[in-house]
Design a protein around this motif. Structure first.
Motif: not given
Length: 545
Positions: A258-262, A300-319
């Motif tokens: 709850t105290d940080r982003g993804l 984790g472990d390279g589960n997200i294969k679509l280039p750019g998706l993980l980068e856009n999700l990084t930092g998102m907060l819950s909600g």
């Protein structure tokens, strides 16, 4: 070895010279279908049948006939016209059974029914006494049924005449490939006399496949293959580290963040949707299959294969809800979105941080069974990785060598062998389901129907023929090189197979088990010869990211 699917269940170069006699003893195979599914139907084995007339010799008696003659009359009076069909790799036998033999078969069927059918007041006797009085024919036929009685006579005639007909081609015939192509009921006219007695000679046609003519179009002693190494010392450390990380991940715990982003490595529950972006930048149609609500995402472990998706999700907060655009790569697995510019909308509903356990010796047993320290566990993992490399490389090499041999094997694949291999492959799939208990016995029974088997053979024809061609090529290699099965090795293979069947409480046929184990050992011999004589080039492993 069996998992490679190299050796088909039916042998092509072995001919059992007494197999025609076995047909007489155990029933007749004839194509009793009105359709043209190409699958022979099994003739019924009737309990009331008596043994065929006389003791059938290992090779039925026949007159010596010059190979150029098309017609032969056996000592029993059976006339056989032989027609070669080289395009089909088969011969057709047109068989005419004389009335003299039909009468003997008729009498044998009458005796057989008198021994098995009881009609009070005519052939009843005290227990243990032998019957002497026969049932009146009209009463017997009425009791048994005219069709049933005639069927028994026809089968008796087939059982006595077919071995003699097959004796003409037994030396070159493919074992168990004979099919009676005449419809069963077409032979009923032979027994259309009074009381179903013989009225005319019985005629039927038999199609028999010949042992295939095998020719190598190249020198099998000068084959060359190239295989890719699954890994070496340069990749072993990285693969061992990933193996360890996966084990630690299985032992990890998740806590609500709850105290940080993804952060990459977190787990999250998200709602995700994607629409096509039109050329003018407006939202287009929803991309099929992309909308997911409450999707559990592991970053984790390279589960997200679509280039750019993980980068856009990084930092998102819950909600948090966020929209962004991504262009699908041109080599994306789903063709309908390749090169498509899509607008993603993602809502992070829950966010979890993953906490890994500390690498202490207390974890060693959980990381690798039997280990007392983490150092020992890591060493065992590395050793196992290298052992898997060796196994996978040998498997790939065996596959490549056998494929190279099959590629230069010019042969017409026998239909009966292809069908038998298809049935065996389908049976192995059902057995695997049974062992894994993925399906109920009732469901397995439905899948084992003739219709399902035939559909499998039709759909998997190319793969089945590939396996059969490999089989024939290896058998020819074994014959040319004089490769002989070692008795001790075969006995060990049989014992191992029996233990596996007993472990899963699965029934098996003893004769078939020995045959399959023989083929497995022969496959090993062929693999060994190929490994020692084929020029094998091993390429370095593919570079890892």
């Amino acid at each position: 070895v069996d998992a490679l699917g190299v050796f088909a269940r039916a042998k092509t170069h072995r001919t059992n010279h007494t197999h025609a006699v076995a047909v007489a003893a155990h029933g007749v195979v004839y194509d009793d279908d009105d359709d043209d599914d190409g699958v022979p139907a099994a003739g019924a084995r009737r309990a009331h049948h008596v043994a065929p007339l006389g003791a059938a010799p290992s090779r039925p008696a026949r007159r010596e006939v010059h190979a150029a003659m098309a017609s032969v009359t056996t000592d029993s009076g059976v006339v056989v016209d032989k027609i070669d069909k080289p395009a089909d790799g088969a011969v057709e036998l047109k068989v005419t059974v004389p009335e003299s033999m039909l009468q003997k078969c008729y009498d044998a069927v009458v005796d057989g029914f008198n021994d098995t059918v009881t009609i009070p007041g005519f052939n009843s006797a005290k227990k243990g006494d032998k019957q002497t009085a026969k049932i009146p024919m009209q009463l017997l036929i009425n009791h048994v049924g005219r069709k049933e009685f005639t069927s028994a006579c026809v089968e008796e005639a087939l059982q006595n005449s077919l071995p003699e007909a097959m004796g003409l081609v037994a030396a070159d015939a493919l074992q168990d490939s004979e099919r009676i192509t005449t419809h069963f009921t077409e032979m009923f006219d032979a027994f259309s006399g009074p009381m179903c007695s013989p009225a005319e000679p019985m005629k039927y046609d038999v199609l028999v496949e010949m042992n295939p003519v095998i020719k190598f179009t190249g020198d099998y002693k000068k084959l060359s293959v190239t295989v890719q190494s699954p890994g070496d010392d340069s990749t072993a450390d990285a693969d061992a580290a990933k193996f360890l990380l996966d084990k630690l991940k299985d032992l990890s715990t998740l806590r609500v963040a709850t105290d940080r982003g993804l952060t990459p490595g977190d787990a999250a529950v998200v709602d995700i949707d994607a629409v096509r972006v039109n050329e003018d930048g407006t939202d287009g149609d929803t991309l099929q299959g992309m909308k997911q609500d409450g999707f559990q995402l592991d970053t984790g472990d390279g589960n997200i294969k679509l280039p750019g998706l993980l980068e856009n999700l990084t930092g998102m907060l819950s909600g948090e809800k966020k929209s962004f655009t991504i262009v699908f790569p041109d080599d994306w697995p789903q063709a309908y979105v390749r090169g498509v510019k899509a607008k993603f909308t993602v809502t992070v509903k829950e966010l979890f941080a993953r906490e890994y356990p500390k690498e202490t010796d207390a974890l060693a047993e959980k990381i690798y069974p039997g280990m007392k320290t983490m150092a020992d566990a890591k060493a065992a993992i590395l050793e196992a990785i290298k052992a898997k490399y060796a196994f996978d490389l040998k498997r790939a090499t065996d596959e490549a060598c056998v494929d190279a041999l099959a590629e230069i094997c010019d042969v017409r694949l026998p239909r009966s062998v292809v069908e038998e291999q298809g049935r065996d492959m389908y049976s192995e799939q059902l057995l695997a389901m049974q062992v894994e208990k993925k399906m109920s016995p009732q469901a397995l029974q439905q899948l084992a129907s003739a219709k399902m088997v035939n559909e499998f053979i039709t759909k998997q024809k190319d793969e089945i023929e590939r396996v059969v061609r490999r089989t024939i090529a290896c058998e020819e290699l074994s014959k040319l090189e004089g490769l002989v099965v070692d008795g001790e090795e075969l006995a060990a293979e049989v014992q191992k197979a029996k233990e596996e069947f007993d472990q899963f409480q699965t029934e098996y046929n003893e004769d078939q088990l020995w045959r399959q184990c023989t083929e497995a050992v022969e496959a090993k011999l062929a693999f060994r010869w190929l490994a020692e004589n084929v020029n094998i080039t091993v390429l370095p492993p593919v570079k890892r990211d």
